[in-house]
Design a protein around this motif. Structure first.
Motif, PDB file in Angstrom:
ATOM      1  N   ARG A   6       0.750  -1.171   0.111  1.00 58.29           N
ATOM      2  CA  ARG A   6       0.029   0.057  -0.068  1.00 58.29           C
ATOM      3  C   ARG A   6       0.919   1.354   0.075  1.00 58.29           C
ATOM      4  N   LEU A   7       0.360   2.073  -0.857  1.00 60.60           N
ATOM      5  CA  LEU A   7       1.338   3.548  -0.982  1.00 60.60           C
ATOM      6  C   LEU A   7       0.294   4.532  -0.460  1.00 60.60           C
ATOM      7  N   GLY A   8       0.600   5.450   0.547  1.00 56.11           N
ATOM      8  CA  GLY A   8      -0.328   6.647   1.124  1.00 56.11           C
ATOM      9  C   GLY A   8       0.755   7.825   0.795  1.00 56.11           C
ATOM     10  N   HIS A 194       7.166  -0.687   8.369  1.00 55.72           N
ATOM     11  CA  HIS A 194       6.550   0.591   7.609  1.00 55.72           C
ATOM     12  C   HIS A 194       7.739   1.214   7.167  1.00 55.72           C
ATOM     13  N   CYS A 195       7.605   2.127   6.035  1.00 54.06           N
ATOM     14  CA  CYS A 195       8.763   2.825   5.379  1.00 54.06           C
ATOM     15  C   CYS A 195       8.085   4.154   4.735  1.00 54.06           C
ATOM     16  N   HIS A 196       8.947   5.183   5.389  1.00 56.22           N
ATOM     17  CA  HIS A 196       8.690   6.573   4.705  1.00 56.22           C
ATOM     18  C   HIS A 196       9.557   6.709   3.440  1.00 56.22           C
ATOM     19  N   LEU A 197       8.969   6.684   2.218  1.00 56.84           N
ATOM     20  CA  LEU A 197       9.731   7.206   1.108  1.00 56.84           C
ATOM     21  C   LEU A 197      10.052   8.770   1.111  1.00 56.84           C
ATOM     22  N   LYS A 198      11.244   9.276   1.372  1.00 49.63           N
ATOM     23  CA  LYS A 198      11.616  10.452   1.661  1.00 49.63           C
ATOM     24  C   LYS A 198      12.963  10.813   0.775  1.00 49.63           C
ATOM     25  N   ASP A 199      12.793  11.842  -0.062  1.00 47.12           N
ATOM     26  CA  ASP A 199      14.099  11.983  -0.941  1.00 47.12           C
ATOM     27  C   ASP A 199      14.817  13.267  -0.431  1.00 47.12           C
ATOM     28  N   PHE A 235       4.094   1.864   2.412  1.00 46.66           N
ATOM     29  CA  PHE A 235       4.833   2.992   2.192  1.00 46.66           C
ATOM     30  C   PHE A 235       4.166   4.453   2.188  1.00 46.66           C
ATOM     31  N   SER A 236       4.914   5.495   2.905  1.00 51.76           N
ATOM     32  CA  SER A 236       4.053   6.716   3.141  1.00 51.76           C
ATOM     33  C   SER A 236       5.120   7.835   2.477  1.00 51.76           C
TER      34      SER A 236
END
Length: 269
Positions: A6-8, A194-199, A235-236
């Motif tokens: 799931r992508l949020g 859980h995983c924060h996708l952050k650049d 993923f968030s």
């Protein structure tokens, strides 16, 4: 590569805007899921002391936009009793809203001068309270003690609770830990919830977290490592720009949409 995770969108990306503006922007960008923020003194989109009427209104907003909550950001300073109390309030919110993952950090949003012994004096109560409600805790890659996946593993071992795992942050690991996610995340995969996708742009302690695809984090490789490692959690997308003052709402909305569009070719939608 097709990831079923799931992508949020994370409402903290709308730090200085209202929850309604955050949810509308996230939904308009095409996300179906959302990580809600309930962080005292920072992003209080969901008030820690929310009554049933307030939570009902939030749920109706999400329903009208077709959004489902996948996690709650409930950061508090868990080295203090006040922070523990806030953590317990955040768990109450999770239970009342049907959220199964609460993300937190040892020293909360601000602190890096972390007292590991004080944290250990509080985390077990929070963890056991969460376990009684069937909620998992994600300790974020943040601060000094859990500055990387490698640093977090022995902390989890010391806590010794199966429902306390890692909320990985692909940019914080550079900012706090000085290592790239592609070089660190593999060892953390078995303990990820859980995983924060952050650049990230710039080296080291440069606070510049733009839209996904506009920094230097290698998301193709990161997602490949997670897929090969069998990670099935959520993923968030979190965008923190260059800090305060936050950019205009139109730019936040653009960045949220651009982030999702950058992730679609990598197998997330």
């Amino acid at each position: 590569m097709t990831l079923k995770n799931r992508l949020g969108g994370h409402t903290n990306s709308y730090h200085t805007y209202s929850l309604e503006e955050a949810l509308e922007g996230i939904a308009a960008a095409g996300y179906r899921y959302v990580e809600l923020s309930a962080v005292r003194g920072w992003t209080e989109h969901v008030p820690l002391d929310a009554d049933a009427k307030t939570l009902g209104k939030i749920q109706r907003m999400m329903n009208s936009l077709g959004l489902v909550s996948l996690s709650l950001s409930g950061h508090s300073d868990l080295t203090t009793k006040a922070g523990l109390e806030d953590g317990l309030l955040a768990l109450d919110l999770c239970e009342r809203m049907g959220i199964g993952i609460m993300n937190t950090a040892i020293g909360g949003h601000y602190s890096e001068s972390e007292d590991e012994e004080a944290f250990m004096g509080n985390i077990h109560e929070l963890a056991d309270n969460a376990a009684a409600r069937d909620i998992k805790l994600g300790i974020e890659i943040h601060g000094e003690i859990t500055k990387s996946g490698e640093a977090s593993i022995p902390v989890l071992e010391r806590i010794g609770r199966p429902n306390v795992l890692i909320n990985y942050d692909t940019a914080n690991v550079e900012f706090y830990g000085g290592v790239r996610a592609v070089d660190d995340i593999r060892m953390a995969v078995p303990k990820l919830v859980h995983c924060h996708l952050k650049d990230k742009r710039g080296e080291g302690r440069i606070w510049d977290f733009p839209a996904i695809g506009e920094g230097h984090v290698d998301f193709k490789e990161v997602l490949g490592i997670l897929e090969r490692g069998g990670y099935t959690g959520p993923f968030s997308v979190e965008i923190e720009f260059t800090g305060e003052p936050w950019p205009p709402l139109a730019e936040v909305n653009r960045a949220m949409k651009a982030s999702r569009e950058a992730l679609i070719p990598l197998g997330l939608s």
